[in-house]
Design a protein around this motif. Structure first.
Motif, PDB file in Angstrom:
ATOM      1  N   LEU A  43       0.821  -1.205   0.000  1.00  0.00           N
ATOM      2  CA  LEU A  43       0.000   0.000   0.000  1.00  0.00           C
ATOM      3  C   LEU A  43       0.854   1.253   0.000  1.00  0.00           C
ATOM      4  CD1 LEU A  43      -2.767  -1.086   2.527  1.00  0.00           C
ATOM      5  CD2 LEU A  43      -3.059  -0.695   0.074  1.00  0.00           C
ATOM      6  N   SER A  44       1.942   1.198   0.755  1.00  0.00           N
ATOM      7  CA  SER A  44       2.841   2.351   0.805  1.00  0.00           C
ATOM      8  C   SER A  44       3.455   2.618  -0.556  1.00  0.00           C
ATOM      9  CB  SER A  44       3.940   2.104   1.842  1.00  0.00           C
ATOM     10  OG  SER A  44       4.885   3.148   1.821  1.00  0.00           O
ATOM     11  N   ALA A  45       3.865   1.532  -1.256  1.00  0.00           N
ATOM     12  CA  ALA A  45       4.477   1.691  -2.581  1.00  0.00           C
ATOM     13  C   ALA A  45       3.484   2.286  -3.564  1.00  0.00           C
ATOM     14  CB  ALA A  45       4.994   0.345  -3.080  1.00  0.00           C
ATOM     15  N   CYS A  46       2.204   1.795  -3.484  1.00  0.00           N
ATOM     16  CA  CYS A  46       1.201   2.272  -4.421  1.00  0.00           C
ATOM     17  C   CYS A  46       0.883   3.744  -4.203  1.00  0.00           C
ATOM     18  CB  CYS A  46      -0.067   1.435  -4.295  1.00  0.00           C
ATOM     19  SG  CYS A  46       0.135  -0.265  -4.893  1.00  0.00           S
ATOM     20  N   SER A  47       1.038   4.219  -2.964  1.00  0.00           N
ATOM     21  CA  SER A  47       0.680   5.593  -2.670  1.00  0.00           C
ATOM     22  C   SER A  47       1.853   6.551  -2.794  1.00  0.00           C
ATOM     23  CB  SER A  47       0.105   5.686  -1.251  1.00  0.00           C
ATOM     24  OG  SER A  47       1.079   5.286  -0.294  1.00  0.00           O
ATOM     25  N   THR A  48       3.040   6.023  -3.046  1.00  0.00           N
ATOM     26  CA  THR A  48       4.222   6.881  -3.174  1.00  0.00           C
ATOM     27  C   THR A  48       4.111   7.722  -4.444  1.00  0.00           C
ATOM     28  OG1 THR A  48       5.584   5.230  -2.071  1.00  0.00           O
ATOM     29  CG2 THR A  48       6.728   6.930  -3.334  1.00  0.00           C
ATOM     30  N   PRO A  49       4.188   9.029  -4.348  1.00  0.00           N
ATOM     31  CA  PRO A  49       4.067   9.851  -5.557  1.00  0.00           C
ATOM     32  C   PRO A  49       5.289   9.694  -6.455  1.00  0.00           C
ATOM     33  CG  PRO A  49       4.638  11.211  -3.666  1.00  0.00           C
ATOM     34  CD  PRO A  49       4.357   9.840  -3.123  1.00  0.00           C
ATOM     35  N   ASN A  50       5.064   9.877  -7.736  1.00  0.00           N
ATOM     36  CA  ASN A  50       6.168   9.859  -8.686  1.00  0.00           C
ATOM     37  C   ASN A  50       6.924  11.181  -8.626  1.00  0.00           C
ATOM     38  OD1 ASN A  50       5.289   7.342  -9.528  1.00  0.00           O
ATOM     39  ND2 ASN A  50       4.117   8.154 -11.257  1.00  0.00           N
ATOM     40  N   ARG A  51       8.176  11.156  -9.041  1.00  0.00           N
ATOM     41  CA  ARG A  51       8.993  12.357  -9.162  1.00  0.00           C
ATOM     42  C   ARG A  51       9.059  12.733 -10.638  1.00  0.00           C
ATOM     43  NH1 ARG A  51      10.848   9.166  -5.235  1.00  0.00           N
ATOM     44  NH2 ARG A  51      12.051   7.862  -6.663  1.00  0.00           N
ATOM     45  N   VAL A  52       8.525  13.884 -10.985  1.00  0.00           N
ATOM     46  CA  VAL A  52       8.388  14.284 -12.382  1.00  0.00           C
ATOM     47  C   VAL A  52       9.197  15.543 -12.655  1.00  0.00           C
ATOM     48  CG1 VAL A  52       6.779  14.935 -14.218  1.00  0.00           C
ATOM     49  CG2 VAL A  52       6.083  13.273 -12.482  1.00  0.00           C
ATOM     50  N   GLU A  53      10.042  15.503 -13.674  1.00  0.00           N
ATOM     51  CA  GLU A  53      10.782  16.664 -14.159  1.00  0.00           C
ATOM     52  C   GLU A  53      10.319  16.973 -15.579  1.00  0.00           C
ATOM     53  OE1 GLU A  53      15.101  16.163 -13.830  1.00  0.00           O
ATOM     54  OE2 GLU A  53      14.699  14.309 -12.713  1.00  0.00           O
ATOM     55  N   GLN A  54      10.398  18.225 -15.970  1.00  0.00           N
ATOM     56  CA  GLN A  54      10.147  18.611 -17.349  1.00  0.00           C
ATOM     57  C   GLN A  54      11.415  19.213 -17.934  1.00  0.00           C
ATOM     58  OE1 GLN A  54       6.718  21.145 -17.778  1.00  0.00           O
ATOM     59  NE2 GLN A  54       5.314  19.402 -17.772  1.00  0.00           N
ATOM     60  N   HIS A  55      11.867  18.627 -19.050  1.00  0.00           N
ATOM     61  CA  HIS A  55      13.043  19.127 -19.757  1.00  0.00           C
ATOM     62  C   HIS A  55      12.577  19.697 -21.093  1.00  0.00           C
ATOM     63  CE1 HIS A  55      16.039  16.306 -17.440  1.00  0.00           C
ATOM     64  NE2 HIS A  55      15.296  17.056 -16.649  1.00  0.00           N
ATOM     65  N   LEU A  56      12.652  21.008 -21.212  1.00  0.00           N
ATOM     66  CA  LEU A  56      12.205  21.657 -22.437  1.00  0.00           C
ATOM     67  C   LEU A  56      13.377  22.319 -23.156  1.00  0.00           C
ATOM     68  CD1 LEU A  56       8.822  23.159 -21.188  1.00  0.00           C
ATOM     69  CD2 LEU A  56       9.221  21.063 -22.475  1.00  0.00           C
ATOM     70  N   GLY A  57      13.920  23.382 -22.608  1.00  0.00           N
ATOM     71  CA  GLY A  57      15.027  24.056 -23.269  1.00  0.00           C
ATOM     72  C   GLY A  57      14.542  25.062 -24.286  1.00  0.00           C
ATOM     73  N   ALA A  58      15.472  25.890 -24.736  1.00  0.00           N
ATOM     74  CA  ALA A  58      15.131  26.994 -25.631  1.00  0.00           C
ATOM     75  C   ALA A  58      14.640  26.525 -26.989  1.00  0.00           C
ATOM     76  CB  ALA A  58      16.351  27.912 -25.800  1.00  0.00           C
ATOM     77  N   ASP A  59      15.073  25.334 -27.432  1.00  0.00           N
ATOM     78  CA  ASP A  59      14.719  24.868 -28.772  1.00  0.00           C
ATOM     79  C   ASP A  59      13.474  23.995 -28.812  1.00  0.00           C
ATOM     80  OD1 ASP A  59      16.933  26.159 -29.845  1.00  0.00           O
ATOM     81  OD2 ASP A  59      18.241  24.421 -29.552  1.00  0.00           O
ATOM     82  N   ALA A  60      12.846  23.773 -27.670  1.00  0.00           N
ATOM     83  CA  ALA A  60      11.693  22.873 -27.629  1.00  0.00           C
ATOM     84  C   ALA A  60      10.547  23.411 -28.467  1.00  0.00           C
ATOM     85  CB  ALA A  60      11.242  22.651 -26.193  1.00  0.00           C
ATOM     86  N   VAL A  61       9.866  22.500 -29.178  1.00  0.00           N
ATOM     87  CA  VAL A  61       8.694  22.840 -29.982  1.00  0.00           C
ATOM     88  C   VAL A  61       7.486  22.155 -29.355  1.00  0.00           C
ATOM     89  CG1 VAL A  61       7.582  22.595 -32.226  1.00  0.00           C
ATOM     90  CG2 VAL A  61      10.025  23.136 -32.101  1.00  0.00           C
ATOM     91  N   ILE A  62       6.471  22.939 -29.035  1.00  0.00           N
ATOM     92  CA  ILE A  62       5.244  22.411 -28.441  1.00  0.00           C
ATOM     93  C   ILE A  62       4.087  22.890 -29.301  1.00  0.00           C
ATOM     94  CG2 ILE A  62       3.781  22.312 -26.390  1.00  0.00           C
ATOM     95  CD1 ILE A  62       6.299  23.018 -24.755  1.00  0.00           C
ATOM     96  N   GLU A  63       3.499  21.997 -30.054  1.00  0.00           N
ATOM     97  CA  GLU A  63       2.440  22.345 -30.992  1.00  0.00           C
ATOM     98  C   GLU A  63       1.088  22.011 -30.354  1.00  0.00           C
ATOM     99  OE1 GLU A  63       1.419  23.900 -34.858  1.00  0.00           O
ATOM    100  OE2 GLU A  63       3.304  23.799 -33.751  1.00  0.00           O
ATOM    101  N   GLN A  64       0.315  23.044 -30.004  1.00  0.00           N
ATOM    102  CA  GLN A  64      -0.977  22.859 -29.368  1.00  0.00           C
ATOM    103  C   GLN A  64      -2.021  23.780 -29.993  1.00  0.00           C
ATOM    104  OE1 GLN A  64       0.496  23.407 -25.178  1.00  0.00           O
ATOM    105  NE2 GLN A  64      -0.936  21.746 -24.748  1.00  0.00           N
ATOM    106  N   VAL A  65      -3.273  23.335 -29.949  1.00  0.00           N
ATOM    107  CA  VAL A  65      -4.387  24.168 -30.379  1.00  0.00           C
ATOM    108  C   VAL A  65      -4.579  25.275 -29.343  1.00  0.00           C
ATOM    109  CG1 VAL A  65      -6.844  24.220 -30.977  1.00  0.00           C
ATOM    110  CG2 VAL A  65      -5.467  22.173 -31.488  1.00  0.00           C
ATOM    111  N   THR A  66      -4.758  26.507 -29.794  1.00  0.00           N
ATOM    112  CA  THR A  66      -4.786  27.648 -28.864  1.00  0.00           C
ATOM    113  C   THR A  66      -6.181  28.189 -28.599  1.00  0.00           C
ATOM    114  OG1 THR A  66      -4.377  29.167 -30.708  1.00  0.00           O
ATOM    115  CG2 THR A  66      -2.455  28.361 -29.493  1.00  0.00           C
TER     116      THR A  66
END
Length: 365
Positions: free
Chosen positions: A18-41
């Motif tokens: 139960l403890s393992a299932c409830s342990t939150p994940n550790r999330v990082e975001q790596h984008l950088g100056a050259d990252a392209v993110i194409e989304q509907v606005t």
């Protein structure tokens, strides 16, 4: 009243679980100056990710097309029945690249890759044809009853340094497989996909197109693919990015295209990173009698893959998606894509070296 006694060991095990299932994940975001993110606005699709190159149905054209007799038998493909249950028996030769990369094709889109510095990576690991619940439903629908091979040992899984997933579809992203791999590895996914990871203390890195992460001496780049993304039946269409992966170490490169249709993004990738040493490109799931155009729009035909490999400057191309454990959606048979690839290689006089593998084969490049 009936009392059931539970041992302290069992209670401790349950508490740990139960403890393992409830342990939150550790999330990082790596984008950088050259990252392209194409989304509907704006509008009802606001926030949805989308492909870089979007072409209306009536304007879609492709550089090459197989019009007739696309699946002739080939002397190097030995089959139990025509184009079904086959093995490639021809030479498995590639140029002397000396990249330091080695890999094993685990079937469909799954690869085990060893980097030049000794790190082990898994790409789109799905240890079974689908993740649950599609794996459960397929048996009731009578779909694809062939066994899936090969399997990795617990020791091999434990040695994994990094896991790379391209998108959320059930034949590419598997909670069951993630549970087998465990939390010691770092998981690399496109933006938004961390929301779909199981909980339990996993280390997750989200990336945008053309962003990169560094794992010791290995550079891990997320690059565009021409596809789409969803996990649920409703309400999550394109809520996470999709993509391919480019691994680079000491100037040597390995490219995994992910599920993708043909578009100009292949030329863009070559312009950014130069000619690619090793290209893992899909050749399957493009054919469907009713909606053939949609399937091809988001999946490369064998001839599309050959054109893409030339545009990428691939020094060797390893095709995937076909095979005895493939799921065959959008294909005539298990090895029809391979027969079409070998046929179109001759028709197009393609100069890209092909390295044809059977499921489970390993190669050092």
């Amino acid at each position: 009243m009936k009392l059931t006694l539970v041992s302290p060991t069992a209670l401790l095990g349950s508490a740990v679980l139960l403890s393992a299932c409830s342990t939150p994940n550790r999330v990082e975001q790596h984008l950088g100056a050259d990252a392209v993110i194409e989304q509907v606005t704006e509008g009802e699709y606001k926030g949805m990710y989308r492909n870089l190159y979007r072409t209306p149905v009536e304007q879609r054209q492709y550089p090459a097309n197989c019009e007739a007799d696309c699946y002739p038998a080939h002397p190097a493909v030995s089959c139990k029945t025509p184009a079904q249950d086959c093995q490639y028996t021809g030479p498995q030769q590639s140029p002397a690249l000396d990249t330091g990369f080695s890999l094993q094709w685990l079937g469909h889109a799954s690869f085990l890759v060893n980097a030049p510095d000794g790190q082990q990576l898994l790409i789109d690991p799905v240890f079974g044809q689908f993740d649950w619940p599609v794996s459960w439903a397929q048996h009731f629908a009578g779909i694809i009853k062939r066994p899936y091979t090969p399997k990795l040992s617990a020791e091999q899984l434990a040695a994994t340094n990094a896991v790379l997933y391209s998108h959320l579809h059930y034949d590419h992203f598997s909670h069951a497989s993630i549970a087998q791999i465990g939390t010691a590895a770092k998981y690399y996914v496109p933006l938004g996909m961390a929301n779909y990871m199981p909980k339990g203390g996993y280390n997750v890195v989200e990336q945008g197109w053309y962003s990169h992460s560094q794992l010791d001496g290995l550079n891990i780049h997320l690059v565009p693919a021409h596809h789409f993304n969803s996990r649920k039946l409703f309400n999550d269409h394109n809520q996470a990015m999709w993509g391919g992966w480019l691994l680079e170490h000491s100037g040597k490169t390995l490219f995994f295209a992910g599920d993708t249709g043909y578009s100009e993004h292949f030329k863009d990738i070559q312009q950014r990173y130069g000619d690619i040493d090793i290209c893992l490109i899909p050749i399957a799931s493009y054919h469907h009698d009713k909606d053939g155009d949609w399937y091809r729009y988001v999946h490369t035909t064998p001839e599309d893959a050959l054109v893409a490999a030339a545009e990428l400057g691939c020094k060797v191309m390893i095709p995937w998606g076909y095979g005895n454990a493939s799921w065959q959606m959008g294909d005539h048979s298990s090895h029809s894509p391979l027969l079409r690839l070998l046929h179109m290689q001759q028709q197009l006089n393609s100069q890209v070296p092909l390295l044809i593998l059977n499921e489970g084969d390993s190669v050092a490049l």
